[in-house]
Design a protein around this motif. Sequence first.
Motif, mmCIF file in Angstrom:
data_model
loop_
_atom_site.group_PDB
_atom_site.id
_atom_site.type_symbol
_atom_site.label_atom_id
_atom_site.label_comp_id
_atom_site.label_asym_id
_atom_site.label_seq_id
_atom_site.Cartn_x
_atom_site.Cartn_y
_atom_site.Cartn_z
ATOM 1 N N VAL A 1 0.858 -1.193 0.000
ATOM 2 C CA VAL A 1 0.000 0.000 0.000
ATOM 3 C C VAL A 1 0.891 1.239 0.000
ATOM 4 C CG1 VAL A 1 -1.705 1.307 1.329
ATOM 5 C CG2 VAL A 1 -1.871 -1.195 1.184
ATOM 6 N N GLY A 2 0.568 2.189 -0.872
ATOM 7 C CA GLY A 2 1.299 3.449 -0.932
ATOM 8 C C GLY A 2 0.478 4.577 -0.355
ATOM 9 N N VAL A 3 1.142 5.483 0.393
ATOM 10 C CA VAL A 3 0.465 6.603 1.047
ATOM 11 C C VAL A 3 1.029 7.915 0.509
ATOM 12 C CG1 VAL A 3 -0.047 7.726 3.252
ATOM 13 C CG2 VAL A 3 0.122 5.229 3.129
ATOM 14 N N ASN A 4 0.125 8.818 0.123
ATOM 15 C CA ASN A 4 0.483 10.134 -0.410
ATOM 16 C C ASN A 4 1.446 10.013 -1.594
ATOM 17 O OD1 ASN A 4 -1.304 11.634 1.076
ATOM 18 N ND2 ASN A 4 0.135 12.111 2.689
ATOM 19 N N SER A 5 2.516 10.776 -1.644
ATOM 20 C CA SER A 5 3.353 10.789 -2.847
ATOM 21 C C SER A 5 4.000 9.435 -3.121
ATOM 22 C CB SER A 5 4.436 11.868 -2.731
ATOM 23 O OG SER A 5 5.346 11.575 -1.690
ATOM 24 N N SER A 6 4.061 8.560 -2.121
ATOM 25 C CA SER A 6 4.650 7.234 -2.355
ATOM 26 C C SER A 6 3.781 6.358 -3.246
ATOM 27 C CB SER A 6 4.910 6.522 -1.019
ATOM 28 O OG SER A 6 6.011 7.114 -0.365
ATOM 29 N N THR A 7 2.542 6.797 -3.523
ATOM 30 C CA THR A 7 1.754 6.079 -4.519
ATOM 31 C C THR A 7 2.472 6.088 -5.864
ATOM 32 O OG1 THR A 7 0.474 8.096 -4.968
ATOM 33 C CG2 THR A 7 -0.457 6.518 -3.389
ATOM 34 N N ARG A 8 3.359 7.047 -6.072
ATOM 35 C CA ARG A 8 4.127 7.106 -7.323
ATOM 36 C C ARG A 8 5.105 5.940 -7.438
ATOM 37 N NH1 ARG A 8 5.676 13.612 -7.150
ATOM 38 N NH2 ARG A 8 3.576 14.313 -6.527
ATOM 39 N N LEU A 9 5.453 5.342 -6.316
ATOM 40 C CA LEU A 9 6.352 4.181 -6.339
ATOM 41 C C LEU A 9 5.630 2.900 -6.751
ATOM 42 C CD1 LEU A 9 8.521 4.612 -3.104
ATOM 43 C CD2 LEU A 9 9.386 4.497 -5.446
ATOM 44 N N LEU A 10 4.308 2.878 -6.621
ATOM 45 C CA LEU A 10 3.561 1.648 -6.859
ATOM 46 C C LEU A 10 3.734 1.140 -8.281
ATOM 47 C CD1 LEU A 10 0.257 2.442 -4.918
ATOM 48 C CD2 LEU A 10 2.249 1.134 -4.136
ATOM 49 N N THR A 11 3.857 2.055 -9.239
ATOM 50 C CA THR A 11 4.066 1.664 -10.632
ATOM 51 C C THR A 11 5.286 0.767 -10.775
ATOM 52 O OG1 THR A 11 3.071 3.712 -11.440
ATOM 53 C CG2 THR A 11 4.521 2.535 -12.958
ATOM 54 N N PHE A 12 6.307 1.019 -9.968
ATOM 55 C CA PHE A 12 7.556 0.274 -10.076
ATOM 56 C C PHE A 12 7.544 -0.991 -9.216
ATOM 57 C CE2 PHE A 12 8.215 4.790 -10.714
ATOM 58 C CZ PHE A 12 8.841 4.811 -11.953
ATOM 59 N N LEU A 13 6.526 -1.143 -8.370
ATOM 60 C CA LEU A 13 6.391 -2.328 -7.535
ATOM 61 C C LEU A 13 5.519 -3.399 -8.187
ATOM 62 C CD1 LEU A 13 5.875 -0.533 -4.112
ATOM 63 C CD2 LEU A 13 7.839 -1.923 -4.731
ATOM 64 N N VAL A 14 4.586 -2.958 -9.037
ATOM 65 C CA VAL A 14 3.645 -3.894 -9.653
ATOM 66 C C VAL A 14 4.362 -4.986 -10.427
ATOM 67 C CG1 VAL A 14 1.860 -4.103 -11.429
ATOM 68 C CG2 VAL A 14 1.723 -2.271 -9.751
ATOM 69 N N GLY A 15 5.433 -4.639 -11.112
ATOM 70 C CA GLY A 15 6.115 -5.597 -11.980
ATOM 71 C C GLY A 15 7.112 -6.511 -11.306
ATOM 72 N N LEU A 16 7.239 -6.439 -9.979
ATOM 73 C CA LEU A 16 8.204 -7.296 -9.287
ATOM 74 C C LEU A 16 7.738 -8.748 -9.265
ATOM 75 C CD1 LEU A 16 9.001 -5.025 -6.193
ATOM 76 C CD2 LEU A 16 10.427 -5.365 -8.229
ATOM 77 N N ASP A 17 8.704 -9.671 -9.211
ATOM 78 C CA ASP A 17 8.369 -11.089 -9.084
ATOM 79 C C ASP A 17 7.652 -11.332 -7.758
ATOM 80 O OD1 ASP A 17 9.596 -11.494 -11.478
ATOM 81 O OD2 ASP A 17 11.384 -12.469 -10.670
ATOM 82 N N LYS A 18 6.874 -12.408 -7.725
ATOM 83 C CA LYS A 18 6.066 -12.700 -6.547
ATOM 84 C C LYS A 18 6.198 -14.168 -6.151
ATOM 85 C CE LYS A 18 2.839 -9.058 -7.832
ATOM 86 N NZ LYS A 18 3.689 -8.546 -8.931
ATOM 87 N N THR A 19 5.913 -14.441 -4.868
ATOM 88 C CA THR A 19 5.909 -15.809 -4.351
ATOM 89 C C THR A 19 4.556 -16.095 -3.725
ATOM 90 O OG1 THR A 19 8.291 -15.778 -3.896
ATOM 91 C CG2 THR A 19 6.990 -17.440 -2.741
ATOM 92 N N TYR A 20 4.025 -17.275 -4.030
ATOM 93 C CA TYR A 20 2.715 -17.676 -3.515
ATOM 94 C C TYR A 20 2.796 -19.068 -2.910
ATOM 95 C CZ TYR A 20 0.724 -13.972 -6.480
ATOM 96 O OH TYR A 20 0.418 -12.778 -7.080
ATOM 97 N N GLU A 21 1.990 -19.285 -1.887
ATOM 98 C CA GLU A 21 1.707 -20.625 -1.393
ATOM 99 C C GLU A 21 0.248 -20.902 -1.720
ATOM 100 O OE1 GLU A 21 2.650 -20.596 2.738
ATOM 101 O OE2 GLU A 21 4.825 -20.495 2.411
ATOM 102 N N ALA A 22 -0.038 -22.091 -2.235
ATOM 103 C CA ALA A 22 -1.384 -22.367 -2.705
ATOM 104 C C ALA A 22 -1.729 -23.834 -2.518
ATOM 105 C CB ALA A 22 -1.509 -21.997 -4.189
ATOM 106 N N THR A 23 -3.028 -24.124 -2.574
ATOM 107 C CA THR A 23 -3.516 -25.497 -2.586
ATOM 108 C C THR A 23 -4.318 -25.710 -3.860
ATOM 109 O OG1 THR A 23 -3.619 -25.622 -0.173
ATOM 110 C CG2 THR A 23 -4.883 -27.259 -1.414
ATOM 111 N N ILE A 24 -3.922 -26.706 -4.630
ATOM 112 C CA ILE A 24 -4.580 -27.056 -5.883
ATOM 113 C C ILE A 24 -5.362 -28.349 -5.673
ATOM 114 C CG2 ILE A 24 -4.226 -27.804 -8.274
ATOM 115 C CD1 ILE A 24 -1.651 -26.097 -8.253
#
Length: 322
Positions: free
Chosen positions: A60-83
Amino acid sequence: MARARGPVPLTLVNSGILLVDKPQGITSHDVVSRARRAFGTKKVGHAGTLDPMATGLLVVGVNSSTRLLTFLVGLDKTYEATIRLGVSTTSDDADGDVTSTTSTRSVTQDQIAAGIDLLTGRIEQVPTAVSAIKVNGRRAYDLAREGVDVELKARPVTVSRFDVLARRDTTSDGTPDGSPTIDLDVVVDCSSGTYIRALARDLGAGLGVGGHLTALRRTAIGPFDVSAAVRTAGERHDLDPGEAVARLLRPADVAERLFPVWSMSGEESVDLGHGKRVRVERADDEGPVAAITPDGALAGLVAVKAGVARPIVNFPTDEVLK
Protein backbone atom coordinates in the motif's frame (compact mmCIF):
# COMPACT_ATOMS: atom_id res chain seq x y z
CA MET A 1 22.52 0.49 1.46
CA ALA A 2 19.27 1.37 3.22
CA ARG A 3 19.53 3.65 6.24
CA ALA A 4 18.18 2.49 9.59
CA ARG A 5 15.58 4.91 10.86
CA GLY A 6 13.23 4.95 13.81
CA PRO A 7 9.43 5.10 13.89
CA VAL A 8 7.75 8.04 12.18
CA PRO A 9 5.75 10.35 14.53
CA LEU A 10 2.05 10.32 13.67
CA THR A 11 1.87 14.09 13.12
CA LEU A 12 5.02 14.23 10.98
CA VAL A 13 4.42 11.40 8.54
CA ASN A 14 5.06 12.52 4.97
CA SER A 15 4.55 9.48 2.77
CA GLY A 16 5.58 5.87 2.61
CA ILE A 17 4.87 2.26 1.79
CA LEU A 18 2.92 -0.02 4.13
CA LEU A 19 3.08 -3.81 3.89
CA VAL A 20 -0.29 -5.32 4.83
CA ASP A 21 -1.19 -8.98 5.42
CA LYS A 22 -4.61 -9.04 3.79
CA PRO A 23 -7.07 -11.43 5.43
CA GLN A 24 -9.49 -13.65 3.56
CA GLY A 25 -12.92 -12.32 2.67
CA ILE A 26 -12.15 -8.67 1.90
CA THR A 27 -10.98 -6.99 -1.28
CA SER A 28 -7.74 -5.14 -1.90
CA HIS A 29 -9.80 -1.95 -2.16
CA ASP A 30 -11.20 -2.68 1.30
CA VAL A 31 -7.62 -2.61 2.61
CA VAL A 32 -7.04 0.73 0.89
CA SER A 33 -10.16 2.10 2.60
CA ARG A 34 -8.84 0.99 6.01
CA ALA A 35 -5.49 2.62 5.25
CA ARG A 36 -7.19 5.89 4.31
CA ARG A 37 -8.89 5.94 7.71
CA ALA A 38 -5.73 4.98 9.57
CA PHE A 39 -3.59 7.67 7.92
CA GLY A 40 -6.29 10.30 7.54
CA THR A 41 -5.69 10.83 3.83
CA LYS A 42 -7.50 9.91 0.62
CA LYS A 43 -4.29 9.53 -1.36
CA VAL A 44 -3.74 5.80 -0.86
CA GLY A 45 -3.29 3.06 -3.46
CA HIS A 46 -2.05 -0.49 -3.75
CA ALA A 47 0.13 -2.57 -6.06
CA GLY A 48 -0.94 -6.05 -7.15
CA THR A 49 -4.57 -6.94 -6.46
CA LEU A 50 -5.46 -9.97 -4.34
CA ASP A 51 -8.83 -11.69 -4.76
CA PRO A 52 -11.12 -11.80 -1.70
CA MET A 53 -10.38 -15.53 -1.35
CA ALA A 54 -6.63 -14.89 -1.22
CA THR A 55 -4.57 -13.77 1.77
CA GLY A 56 -1.12 -12.33 2.18
CA LEU A 57 1.10 -9.49 1.15
CA LEU A 58 -0.47 -6.33 -0.24
CA VAL A 59 1.74 -3.28 -0.82
CA VAL A 60 0.00 0.00 0.00
CA GLY A 61 1.30 3.45 -0.93
CA VAL A 62 0.46 6.60 1.05
CA ASN A 63 0.48 10.13 -0.41
CA SER A 64 3.35 10.79 -2.85
CA SER A 65 4.65 7.23 -2.35
CA THR A 66 1.75 6.08 -4.52
CA ARG A 67 4.13 7.11 -7.32
CA LEU A 68 6.35 4.18 -6.34
CA LEU A 69 3.56 1.65 -6.86
CA THR A 70 4.07 1.66 -10.63
CA PHE A 71 7.56 0.27 -10.08
CA LEU A 72 6.39 -2.33 -7.53
CA VAL A 73 3.64 -3.89 -9.65
CA GLY A 74 6.11 -5.60 -11.98
CA LEU A 75 8.20 -7.30 -9.29
CA ASP A 76 8.37 -11.09 -9.08
CA LYS A 77 6.07 -12.70 -6.55
CA THR A 78 5.91 -15.81 -4.35
CA TYR A 79 2.71 -17.68 -3.51
CA GLU A 80 1.71 -20.63 -1.39
CA ALA A 81 -1.38 -22.37 -2.70
CA THR A 82 -3.52 -25.50 -2.59
CA ILE A 83 -4.58 -27.06 -5.88
CA ARG A 84 -7.42 -29.57 -5.98
CA LEU A 85 -7.17 -32.02 -8.87
CA GLY A 86 -10.35 -33.74 -10.03
CA VAL A 87 -12.69 -30.74 -9.87
CA SER A 88 -13.07 -27.84 -12.33
CA THR A 89 -14.93 -24.61 -11.56
CA THR A 90 -16.16 -21.61 -13.50
CA SER A 91 -13.60 -19.30 -11.87
CA ASP A 92 -10.72 -21.79 -11.56
CA ASP A 93 -10.94 -21.36 -7.79
CA ALA A 94 -13.19 -22.32 -4.88
CA ASP A 95 -15.44 -19.27 -5.34
CA GLY A 96 -16.75 -20.60 -8.65
CA ASP A 97 -19.41 -23.17 -9.47
CA VAL A 98 -18.32 -26.75 -10.12
CA THR A 99 -18.42 -27.56 -13.82
CA SER A 100 -17.02 -31.11 -13.80
CA THR A 101 -15.63 -33.82 -11.55
CA THR A 102 -13.29 -36.62 -12.56
CA SER A 103 -11.79 -39.41 -10.49
CA THR A 104 -8.07 -38.97 -9.81
CA ARG A 105 -7.59 -42.61 -8.81
CA SER A 106 -5.29 -43.30 -11.76
CA VAL A 107 -3.17 -40.12 -11.45
CA THR A 108 0.41 -40.92 -10.44
CA GLN A 109 3.02 -38.77 -8.77
CA ASP A 110 5.21 -39.03 -11.88
CA GLN A 111 2.36 -37.68 -14.01
CA ILE A 112 1.88 -34.76 -11.63
CA ALA A 113 5.61 -34.01 -11.72
CA ALA A 114 5.60 -34.10 -15.52
CA GLY A 115 2.58 -31.79 -15.66
CA ILE A 116 4.24 -29.31 -13.32
CA ASP A 117 7.42 -29.43 -15.37
CA LEU A 118 5.45 -28.33 -18.46
CA LEU A 119 4.19 -25.32 -16.48
CA THR A 120 7.62 -24.27 -15.22
CA GLY A 121 9.92 -21.81 -16.96
CA ARG A 122 8.81 -19.32 -19.58
CA ILE A 123 5.34 -20.36 -20.68
CA GLU A 124 2.35 -19.01 -22.58
CA GLN A 125 -0.56 -18.71 -20.16
CA VAL A 126 -4.20 -17.92 -20.89
CA PRO A 127 -5.50 -15.85 -17.95
CA THR A 128 -8.55 -17.05 -16.10
CA ALA A 129 -11.86 -15.89 -17.56
CA VAL A 130 -12.75 -14.01 -14.34
CA SER A 131 -9.59 -11.92 -14.32
CA ALA A 132 -9.52 -8.12 -14.25
CA ILE A 133 -8.17 -7.94 -17.79
CA LYS A 134 -10.17 -5.59 -19.99
CA VAL A 135 -11.93 -6.88 -23.10
CA ASN A 136 -13.28 -4.10 -25.33
CA GLY A 137 -13.14 -1.73 -22.38
CA ARG A 138 -14.83 -4.03 -19.88
CA ARG A 139 -13.40 -6.28 -17.16
CA ALA A 140 -13.36 -9.95 -18.08
CA TYR A 141 -14.96 -10.91 -14.76
CA ASP A 142 -17.93 -8.61 -15.41
CA LEU A 143 -18.50 -10.20 -18.80
CA ALA A 144 -18.17 -13.70 -17.34
CA ARG A 145 -20.77 -12.93 -14.64
CA GLU A 146 -23.17 -11.88 -17.40
CA GLY A 147 -22.71 -15.22 -19.11
CA VAL A 148 -20.60 -13.86 -21.96
CA ASP A 149 -18.00 -16.28 -23.29
CA VAL A 150 -14.67 -14.55 -22.67
CA GLU A 151 -11.72 -15.54 -24.82
CA LEU A 152 -8.46 -14.11 -23.54
CA LYS A 153 -5.19 -14.29 -25.43
CA ALA A 154 -2.25 -16.24 -24.08
CA ARG A 155 0.56 -14.11 -22.69
CA PRO A 156 4.15 -14.96 -21.76
CA VAL A 157 4.88 -15.42 -18.06
CA THR A 158 7.76 -16.98 -16.17
CA VAL A 159 7.30 -19.59 -13.43
CA SER A 160 10.77 -20.00 -11.92
CA ARG A 161 9.64 -22.34 -9.13
CA PHE A 162 6.65 -24.67 -8.89
CA ASP A 163 7.24 -27.13 -6.06
CA VAL A 164 4.88 -29.56 -4.36
CA LEU A 165 5.17 -29.34 -0.57
CA ALA A 166 2.53 -31.94 0.31
CA ARG A 167 -0.09 -34.22 -1.27
CA ARG A 168 -3.38 -35.38 0.23
CA ASP A 169 -5.66 -37.96 -1.40
CA THR A 170 -9.36 -38.03 -0.56
CA THR A 171 -11.52 -41.08 -1.05
CA SER A 172 -15.09 -40.05 -0.32
CA ASP A 173 -16.01 -36.39 0.20
CA GLY A 174 -13.73 -34.48 -2.11
CA THR A 175 -16.43 -33.99 -4.75
CA PRO A 176 -20.22 -33.85 -4.82
CA ASP A 177 -20.43 -37.38 -6.28
CA GLY A 178 -17.75 -38.85 -4.02
CA SER A 179 -15.05 -39.15 -6.70
CA PRO A 180 -11.49 -39.24 -5.36
CA THR A 181 -9.51 -36.00 -5.58
CA ILE A 182 -5.94 -34.93 -4.89
CA ASP A 183 -4.99 -31.80 -2.97
CA LEU A 184 -1.50 -30.41 -3.64
CA ASP A 185 0.09 -27.79 -1.39
CA VAL A 186 2.51 -25.89 -3.63
CA VAL A 187 4.87 -22.92 -3.61
CA VAL A 188 5.28 -20.82 -6.74
CA ASP A 189 7.82 -18.14 -7.64
CA CYS A 190 6.67 -16.28 -10.73
CA SER A 191 6.76 -13.11 -12.76
CA SER A 192 4.17 -10.40 -12.45
CA GLY A 193 0.99 -11.20 -14.35
CA THR A 194 1.06 -14.93 -13.62
CA TYR A 195 -2.30 -16.38 -12.54
CA ILE A 196 -1.96 -19.17 -9.98
CA ARG A 197 -5.58 -20.12 -10.67
CA ALA A 198 -4.60 -20.68 -14.28
CA LEU A 199 -1.72 -22.93 -13.18
CA ALA A 200 -4.21 -25.02 -11.19
CA ARG A 201 -6.59 -25.14 -14.16
CA ASP A 202 -3.87 -26.06 -16.65
CA LEU A 203 -2.28 -28.69 -14.43
CA GLY A 204 -5.63 -30.41 -14.01
CA ALA A 205 -6.44 -30.11 -17.71
CA GLY A 206 -3.08 -31.60 -18.68
CA LEU A 207 -3.73 -34.56 -16.40
CA GLY A 208 -7.20 -35.01 -17.86
CA VAL A 209 -8.99 -34.58 -14.53
CA GLY A 210 -9.49 -30.84 -14.18
CA GLY A 211 -8.28 -28.66 -11.32
CA HIS A 212 -8.89 -25.49 -9.37
CA LEU A 213 -7.43 -23.44 -6.55
CA THR A 214 -8.79 -23.88 -3.01
CA ALA A 215 -6.35 -21.60 -1.15
CA LEU A 216 -3.90 -18.86 -2.09
CA ARG A 217 -1.48 -16.81 -0.02
CA ARG A 218 1.06 -14.31 -1.37
CA THR A 219 4.18 -14.40 0.76
CA ALA A 220 6.57 -12.08 -1.08
CA ILE A 221 6.73 -9.28 -3.64
CA GLY A 222 10.28 -8.66 -4.79
CA PRO A 223 12.38 -8.06 -1.65
CA PHE A 224 9.32 -7.52 0.58
CA ASP A 225 8.06 -10.40 2.73
CA VAL A 226 4.72 -10.93 4.40
CA SER A 227 6.50 -11.58 7.72
CA ALA A 228 7.12 -7.81 7.93
CA ALA A 229 3.50 -6.89 7.17
CA VAL A 230 0.88 -5.28 9.41
CA ARG A 231 -2.23 -7.34 10.16
CA THR A 232 -5.77 -6.06 10.30
CA ALA A 233 -7.81 -6.58 13.46
CA GLY A 234 -11.40 -7.17 14.50
CA GLU A 235 -14.50 -8.01 12.53
CA ARG A 236 -14.06 -4.87 10.42
CA HIS A 237 -10.43 -5.74 9.63
CA ASP A 238 -9.26 -2.28 10.67
CA LEU A 239 -5.66 -1.05 10.73
CA ASP A 240 -4.40 0.40 14.00
CA PRO A 241 -3.27 3.98 13.19
CA GLY A 242 -0.34 3.92 15.61
CA GLU A 243 1.00 0.61 14.35
CA ALA A 244 0.44 1.58 10.72
CA VAL A 245 2.45 4.78 11.15
CA ALA A 246 5.22 3.02 13.07
CA ARG A 247 5.52 0.34 10.36
CA LEU A 248 5.40 2.74 7.41
CA LEU A 249 8.46 2.34 5.18
CA ARG A 250 10.03 5.60 4.06
CA PRO A 251 10.17 6.14 0.29
CA ALA A 252 13.97 6.37 0.34
CA ASP A 253 14.27 3.04 2.17
CA VAL A 254 12.00 1.36 -0.38
CA ALA A 255 13.77 2.91 -3.37
CA GLU A 256 17.19 1.93 -2.02
CA ARG A 257 16.08 -1.72 -1.87
CA LEU A 258 14.87 -1.66 -5.46
CA PHE A 259 17.17 0.59 -7.46
CA PRO A 260 20.76 1.81 -7.79
CA VAL A 261 21.37 4.87 -5.62
CA TRP A 262 22.68 8.31 -6.55
CA SER A 263 23.67 10.14 -3.35
CA MET A 264 23.30 13.80 -4.27
CA SER A 265 24.99 16.86 -2.88
CA GLY A 266 22.86 19.65 -1.47
CA GLU A 267 23.30 21.74 -4.61
CA GLU A 268 22.40 18.81 -6.87
CA SER A 269 19.24 18.11 -4.89
CA VAL A 270 18.15 21.76 -5.17
CA ASP A 271 18.85 21.81 -8.91
CA LEU A 272 16.98 18.55 -9.50
CA GLY A 273 14.01 19.85 -7.50
CA HIS A 274 13.96 22.94 -9.71
CA GLY A 275 13.92 20.82 -12.84
CA LYS A 276 17.44 21.76 -13.91
CA ARG A 277 19.80 19.51 -15.85
CA VAL A 278 22.20 17.95 -13.37
CA ARG A 279 25.49 16.54 -14.56
CA VAL A 280 26.60 13.35 -12.81
CA GLU A 281 29.75 11.28 -12.95
CA ARG A 282 28.22 7.87 -13.52
CA ALA A 283 27.56 5.53 -16.41
CA ASP A 284 24.43 5.88 -18.48
CA ASP A 285 21.48 4.14 -16.87
CA GLU A 286 17.91 4.07 -18.23
CA GLY A 287 16.82 3.87 -14.61
CA PRO A 288 15.16 4.08 -12.34
CA VAL A 289 18.02 5.36 -10.20
CA ALA A 290 17.05 6.53 -6.71
CA ALA A 291 18.14 10.13 -6.18
CA ILE A 292 18.76 10.55 -2.43
CA THR A 293 19.28 13.93 -0.76
CA PRO A 294 22.02 14.53 1.86
CA ASP A 295 19.44 14.18 4.65
CA GLY A 296 18.25 10.81 3.34
CA ALA A 297 15.04 11.79 1.53
CA LEU A 298 13.98 10.44 -1.85
CA ALA A 299 14.03 13.38 -4.26
CA GLY A 300 13.08 11.35 -7.27
CA LEU A 301 13.77 8.50 -9.64
CA VAL A 302 16.02 9.45 -12.53
CA ALA A 303 17.62 8.13 -15.68
CA VAL A 304 21.18 9.04 -16.67
CA LYS A 305 22.05 9.77 -20.29
CA ALA A 306 25.27 11.33 -21.56
CA GLY A 307 26.24 12.25 -18.00
CA VAL A 308 23.01 14.12 -17.27
CA ALA A 309 20.36 13.02 -14.76
CA ARG A 310 16.84 13.30 -16.12
CA PRO A 311 13.83 12.89 -13.78
CA ILE A 312 11.47 9.98 -14.33
CA VAL A 313 9.34 11.01 -11.38
CA ASN A 314 9.93 13.55 -8.60
CA PHE A 315 8.99 13.22 -4.94
CA PRO A 316 8.26 16.10 -2.58
CA THR A 317 10.65 15.95 0.36
CA ASP A 318 8.64 18.20 2.68
CA GLU A 319 5.14 16.72 2.35
CA VAL A 320 3.17 16.42 5.59
CA LEU A 321 0.35 13.92 6.00
CA LYS A 322 -2.88 15.74 6.82
